[in-house]
Design a protein around this motif. Sequence first.
Motif, mmCIF file in Angstrom:
data_model
loop_
_atom_site.group_PDB
_atom_site.id
_atom_site.type_symbol
_atom_site.label_atom_id
_atom_site.label_comp_id
_atom_site.label_asym_id
_atom_site.label_seq_id
_atom_site.Cartn_x
_atom_site.Cartn_y
_atom_site.Cartn_z
ATOM 1 N N HIS B 110 0.847 -1.199 0.000
ATOM 2 C CA HIS B 110 0.000 0.000 0.000
ATOM 3 C C HIS B 110 0.880 1.247 0.000
ATOM 4 C CE1 HIS B 110 -3.090 2.895 1.098
ATOM 5 N NE2 HIS B 110 -3.983 1.976 0.772
ATOM 6 N N ALA B 112 0.557 4.021 1.269
ATOM 7 C CA ALA B 112 0.640 4.758 2.535
ATOM 8 C C ALA B 112 1.769 4.218 3.411
ATOM 9 C CB ALA B 112 -0.695 4.680 3.278
ATOM 10 N N ALA B 157 -2.787 -1.484 10.854
ATOM 11 C CA ALA B 157 -3.928 -1.624 11.761
ATOM 12 C C ALA B 157 -4.477 -0.260 12.170
ATOM 13 C CB ALA B 157 -3.506 -2.423 12.987
ATOM 14 N N ALA B 158 -3.591 0.645 12.590
ATOM 15 C CA ALA B 158 -4.053 1.908 13.174
ATOM 16 C C ALA B 158 -4.607 2.863 12.126
ATOM 17 C CB ALA B 158 -2.906 2.570 13.939
ATOM 18 N N ALA B 159 -4.037 2.872 10.936
ATOM 19 C CA ALA B 159 -4.487 3.817 9.913
ATOM 20 C C ALA B 159 -5.628 3.250 9.081
ATOM 21 C CB ALA B 159 -3.322 4.210 9.004
ATOM 22 N N GLY B 160 -5.958 1.981 9.296
ATOM 23 C CA GLY B 160 -7.070 1.395 8.559
ATOM 24 C C GLY B 160 -6.728 1.104 7.105
ATOM 25 N N ILE B 161 -5.508 0.639 6.847
ATOM 26 C CA ILE B 161 -5.157 0.228 5.483
ATOM 27 C C ILE B 161 -5.938 -1.045 5.173
ATOM 28 C CG2 ILE B 161 -3.281 -0.718 4.063
ATOM 29 C CD1 ILE B 161 -1.408 1.275 5.383
ATOM 30 N N PRO B 162 -6.743 -1.018 4.106
ATOM 31 C CA PRO B 162 -7.685 -2.125 3.901
ATOM 32 C C PRO B 162 -7.019 -3.398 3.385
ATOM 33 C CG PRO B 162 -7.874 -0.547 2.116
ATOM 34 C CD PRO B 162 -6.888 0.029 3.085
ATOM 35 N N ARG B 164 -7.798 -5.540 0.769
ATOM 36 C CA ARG B 164 -8.711 -5.559 -0.373
ATOM 37 C C ARG B 164 -7.940 -5.354 -1.673
ATOM 38 N NH1 ARG B 164 -12.387 -1.159 0.713
ATOM 39 N NH2 ARG B 164 -10.861 0.114 -0.270
ATOM 40 N N GLU B 170 -8.559 2.187 -9.729
ATOM 41 C CA GLU B 170 -7.321 2.394 -8.979
ATOM 42 C C GLU B 170 -6.267 1.348 -9.335
ATOM 43 O OE1 GLU B 170 -7.565 3.016 -4.489
ATOM 44 O OE2 GLU B 170 -9.536 2.296 -5.059
ATOM 45 N N GLU B 173 -2.611 1.928 -11.109
ATOM 46 C CA GLU B 173 -1.680 2.677 -10.260
ATOM 47 C C GLU B 173 -1.152 1.814 -9.107
ATOM 48 O OE1 GLU B 173 -3.778 6.287 -9.287
ATOM 49 O OE2 GLU B 173 -2.640 6.413 -7.422
ATOM 50 N N ARG B 174 -2.071 1.098 -8.464
ATOM 51 C CA ARG B 174 -1.682 0.273 -7.319
ATOM 52 C C ARG B 174 -0.857 -0.929 -7.762
ATOM 53 N NH1 ARG B 174 -4.591 0.214 -2.727
ATOM 54 N NH2 ARG B 174 -2.976 -1.260 -2.167
#
Lengths: 111, 403
Positions: B110, B112, B157-162, B164, B170, B173-174
């Motif tokens: 991810h 992020a 976990a804390a930032a909510g990275i999914p 999925r 998207e 790019e991903r």
Amino acid sequence: MRYVLLAYEPATAGELSDEGWAAQVADTVALEAGLGDELLAREVLADVDTATTVRVRGGEVAVTDGPFAETAEVLGGFLLVEAADLDAAIAIARRWPAARSGSVEVRPVSA
Amino acid sequence: MIDLDELHRREWARVVATLARSFDLDTAEDAAAEAFVTAIERWPETGVPDNPGAWLVTAARNRAIDRARRERTRSERQAAGHERLVVRAEPTVRADVDDDVLRLVFTCCHPALALEAQIALTLRLIAGLGTPEVARAFFVPEATMAQRLVRAKKKIAAAGIPYRVPERDELPERLAGVLRVVYLIFREGYAPSGGADVVRIDVCDEAIRLARLLADLLPDEPEVLALLGLLLLHHSRRLTRTDEDGDVVLLADQDRQRWDRDAIAEGTLLAARALRRAPGPYALQAGIAACHAEAEVDWRAIAGLYDRLARIDPSPAVTLNRAVAVAEVEGPAAGLAMVDSLLTTATGEAIGRTSHQPHLVRADLLRRLDRPEEALIAYRRALGLATTEPDRRFLARRIDELS
């Protein structure tokens, strides 16, 4: 999850043309209207020149003029949103005009 | 007797990914690791179960539930009223497990997360390398790598990275981010950033395994096929890139008889398929690598492919390689002009200060133009910037020959 989206904008953002401003405002209004219930809070901050910084060290209070740090980009406003996950929060951030003129910091609210 | 290493490589990511549906990554990883340890201890006595993959998932899930219960009891002492532990239904169909592995890949890569964290997570959670091996692969102290992994999992976990696979719009790019992670892992094996080796075959093997996994999971994505093809083509020369003393052997001087014919055949096929469907950056690079593997190297075709690549990716590295190809087609003077003009641009100048590559290319072209004094200066600059021992020895040899 709840996320705060912090808009950091160039300190010179105030020098934007009238049309530039109008477009930014229109896009922001559209984004916020589209969010509906997901938008929990929003504020635009007054100019960074109005900032005052307060520190207490060893009981001593120090009040100084200006933001906590002099940086090229300054905090200009925030959104508090409800989003399923980080991707959903990023999707909101990328549609926010602040992301085009400056940067948007996405931070989850501590659980 | 079952090959446990092979089983670990094949099943690790599937076990972690299946558990990651219901548990956080930390729990999924630890539980998977414990399940494999139990298997190693038990199977020699009890025999290998009929479906080792399913056995491992069940064992790991039981561990994870135990751990979640323990943690819940601990937190319940502090706060009353807690969500019940919900273990989501796990897929039994292979295709659904594959989807889980793909989800895990996109979580690990991810954007992020810092790039170095993406690489570390991919090697640990997808490739199944232990933390010490991941640390060694990138010349990082083990404690630093362990901390990097902990911090990355915490952010997920804390930032909510999914967990999925990204939506269609998207995905390109991903996916490019995922491919870059695999490519960088390969590059660390192919051209190590430090140490004594010219090539680290084990690191390359891990990257190829990852690329193959992605190609199995996303068989309709041309760039995924192209990346696998590119890595196979580069890797086909692994035995000839160094001599017995561990010194660099240039492409033109390599013993082609010892190139891996199967890897070349598969890589060339993948490159052709990808290029036909979409000439993306990996497809073009794979096409170039396939040209280099031909018995008669078609430099004109290579220069043409670099032209197209430079339009998508006008980076100094591409310009430099294009200059080498142009030198073969139009002569060394044309190539030299391109390198010199690159070094006057802002990015080119920055590369010239930090990388030995542009100076090495310049030096070789100057030598071929019979300008030995200038070539010598360029080789010395390259030597001053080279980081690996084999590169330094190679450059020192060139300098000896000229002076």
